[in-house]
Design an enzyme around this catalytic site. Structure first.
Site, PDB file in Angstrom:
ATOM      1  N   LEU A  36       0.829  -1.206   0.000  1.00  0.00           N
ATOM      2  CA  LEU A  36       0.000   0.000   0.000  1.00  0.00           C
ATOM      3  C   LEU A  36       0.860   1.252   0.000  1.00  0.00           C
ATOM      4  CD1 LEU A  36      -2.670  -1.026   2.674  1.00  0.00           C
ATOM      5  CD2 LEU A  36      -3.028  -0.798   0.204  1.00  0.00           C
ATOM      6  N   GLY A  39       7.001   3.635   4.007  1.00  0.00           N
ATOM      7  CA  GLY A  39       7.291   4.679   4.981  1.00  0.00           C
ATOM      8  C   GLY A  39       8.767   4.737   5.275  1.00  0.00           C
ATOM      9  N   PHE A  41      10.402   3.631   7.862  1.00  0.00           N
ATOM     10  CA  PHE A  41      11.003   2.471   8.519  1.00  0.00           C
ATOM     11  C   PHE A  41      10.553   1.128   7.952  1.00  0.00           C
ATOM     12  CE2 PHE A  41      10.987   5.938  11.632  1.00  0.00           C
ATOM     13  CZ  PHE A  41      12.365   6.060  11.803  1.00  0.00           C
ATOM     14  N   HIS A  43       7.513  -1.070   5.107  1.00  0.00           N
ATOM     15  CA  HIS A  43       6.448  -1.068   4.113  1.00  0.00           C
ATOM     16  C   HIS A  43       5.097  -1.369   4.747  1.00  0.00           C
ATOM     17  CE1 HIS A  43      10.132  -1.673   1.827  1.00  0.00           C
ATOM     18  NE2 HIS A  43       9.486  -1.164   0.810  1.00  0.00           N
ATOM     19  N   LYS A  59       1.648  -3.050   8.736  1.00  0.00           N
ATOM     20  CA  LYS A  59       2.829  -2.190   8.626  1.00  0.00           C
ATOM     21  C   LYS A  59       4.027  -2.969   9.139  1.00  0.00           C
ATOM     22  CE  LYS A  59       3.578   2.637   9.507  1.00  0.00           C
ATOM     23  NZ  LYS A  59       3.093   3.781  10.252  1.00  0.00           N
ATOM     24  N   ASP A 153       1.225  16.232  16.084  1.00  0.00           N
ATOM     25  CA  ASP A 153       1.796  16.112  14.739  1.00  0.00           C
ATOM     26  C   ASP A 153       0.689  16.010  13.689  1.00  0.00           C
ATOM     27  OD1 ASP A 153       3.968  16.052  13.032  1.00  0.00           O
ATOM     28  OD2 ASP A 153       4.235  13.879  13.168  1.00  0.00           O
TER      29      ASP A 153
HETATM   30  P1  AMP Z   1       3.745   5.109   6.734  1.00  0.00           P
HETATM   31  O1  AMP Z   1       4.893   4.199   6.992  1.00  0.00           O
HETATM   32  O2  AMP Z   1       2.741   5.124   7.852  1.00  0.00           O
HETATM   33  O3  AMP Z   1       4.172   6.470   6.312  1.00  0.00           O
HETATM   34  O4  AMP Z   1       2.937   4.477   5.506  1.00  0.00           O
HETATM   35  C1  AMP Z   1       3.455   4.474   4.211  1.00  0.00           C
HETATM   36  C2  AMP Z   1       2.316   4.584   3.210  1.00  0.00           C
HETATM   37  O5  AMP Z   1       1.495   3.410   3.265  1.00  0.00           O
HETATM   38  C3  AMP Z   1       1.381   5.727   3.482  1.00  0.00           C
HETATM   39  O6  AMP Z   1       1.847   6.890   2.902  1.00  0.00           O
HETATM   40  C4  AMP Z   1       0.074   5.247   2.880  1.00  0.00           C
HETATM   41  O7  AMP Z   1       0.037   5.482   1.489  1.00  0.00           O
HETATM   42  C5  AMP Z   1       0.116   3.765   3.087  1.00  0.00           C
HETATM   43  N1  AMP Z   1      -0.600   3.373   4.311  1.00  0.00           N
HETATM   44  C6  AMP Z   1      -0.111   3.358   5.568  1.00  0.00           C
HETATM   45  N2  AMP Z   1      -1.025   2.948   6.437  1.00  0.00           N
HETATM   46  C7  AMP Z   1      -2.141   2.686   5.741  1.00  0.00           C
HETATM   47  C8  AMP Z   1      -3.459   2.227   6.084  1.00  0.00           C
HETATM   48  N3  AMP Z   1      -3.780   1.956   7.346  1.00  0.00           N
HETATM   49  N4  AMP Z   1      -4.368   2.078   5.102  1.00  0.00           N
HETATM   50  C9  AMP Z   1      -4.039   2.371   3.818  1.00  0.00           C
HETATM   51  N5  AMP Z   1      -2.824   2.804   3.425  1.00  0.00           N
HETATM   52  C10 AMP Z   1      -1.876   2.962   4.367  1.00  0.00           C
END
Ligand code: AMP
Length: 293
Positions: A36, A39, A41, A43, A59, A153
């Site tokens: 999806l 990030g 740290f 995926h 995550k 934040d």
């Molecule tokens: P993050 O590590 O939280 O920055 O997540 C990286 C990317 O994954 C985000 O920018 C979203 O595009 C996607 N993402 C993260 N969490 C979710 C979620 N709960 N539902 C859908 N997409 C997500």
């Protein structure tokens, strides 16, 4: 046992210990699907819990990277706080597990993804859309503050959009559970209030400031104190150098609300329940709390 339902969860919460610690999940409990996003740290993957068939976002964080950046403590706090919050505009954290190399967070899947991308696509939002979002965020923050949680934040990158178009606050990495006033420097400068960039004491009213910044950014497409240099942004924040450009055209009622939230003295900021009563919110926000294009 499958991913817990709302009522099962409520029972778990009332039984003292952390819901996130209740069930020992492993990767075998999930069918992992498409990525999806990525990030800092690790995926995030679409996943389905095998027994309940519940769709979630998984995550995956690498321990080595968490250690290197010294954010293990922050992650622990994020999990502890987010797993206890239950609000339609706050992304659920159902649980977590880990193996030798990775930590896995089981998150609510936000079908429509990042709000940030939507804002980039549209450049700026209509007043109806901005007001609907600001009202739902105000309600979510009132809920957090009632539980002594300050998010600290709030910015477009930390907001996801659910299936109905409802906003979901994600990323509680900088949040604190507090009964005291805090003195900590954190967050991206653009969204920080004067008392945080100046590193003096701050409290739950920091989130009102960020909501004001967000409201401005929703309507104008850029945050209010943006500048080329970090030091210039700093200067503009501490002086509350708030300017409203002539384009796009924004109503004076919206500008009034923004000015009431972006106040240097944190105790003088419009309280969140008053934000909900502000004429701009009352006249523009969809009462269902959901923006439909
Ligand atoms: P993050 O590590 O939280 O920055 O997540 C990286 C990317 O994954 C985000 O920018 C979203 O595009 C996607 N993402 C993260 N969490 C979710 C979620 N709960 N539902 C859908 N997409 C997500």
């Amino acid at each position: 046992m499958g991913i817990v339902t709302e009522s099962e969860d409520e029972r778990k919460i009332s039984s003292e210990s952390t819901a996130a610690e209740k069930k020992r999940w492993t990767l075998n409990d999930f069918d992992v699907g498409k990525p999806l996003g990525k990030g800092k740290f690790g995926h995030v993957y679409l996943a389905r819990e095998k027994r309940s068939k519940h769709i979630v976002a998984l995550k995956v964080l690498f321990k080595s990277q968490l250690k290197q950046s010294q954010v293990e403590h922050q992650l622990r706090r994020e999990v502890e706080i987010q797993s206890h919050l239950r609000h339609p505009n706050i992304l659920r954290l159902y649980g977590y597990f880990y193996d030798q190399k990775r930590v896995y967070l089981i998150l609510e899947y936000a079908v429509k993804g990042e709000l940030y991308k939507e804002l980039q696509n549209c450049k700026y939002f209509s007043e109806r859309r901005a007001a609907t979002y600001i009202a739902s965020l105000a309600r979510a923050l009132i809920y957090c503050h009632g539980k002594h949680v300050i998010h600290r934040d709030i910015k477009p990158e930390n907001l996801l959009v659910g299936a109905e178009g409802e906003l979901k606050i994600a990323d509680f990495g900088w949040s604190v559970h507090t009964f005291n006033r805090r003195r900590t420097m954190c967050g991206t400068l653009d969204y920080l209030p004067p008392e945080m960039v100046e590193s003096t004491e701050h409290d739950a009213n920091v989130d009102i400031w960020s909501l004001g910044v967000l409201c401005y950014e929703f309507l104008y497409g850029v945050p209010p104190f943006e500048a080329k240099e970090h030091s210039d942004t700093y200067g503009r924040i501490v002086q509350v150098d708030l300017k409203f450009p002539p384009r796009p055209i924004v109503s004076s009622s919206a500008k009034h609300l923004i000015s009431q939230m972006l106040v240097k003295n944190s105790s003088q900021r419009l309280p969140l329940h008053k934000v909900l009563e502000h004429p701009w919110i009352v006249q523009n926000a969809d009462p269902s709390g959901v923006y439909r294009a």
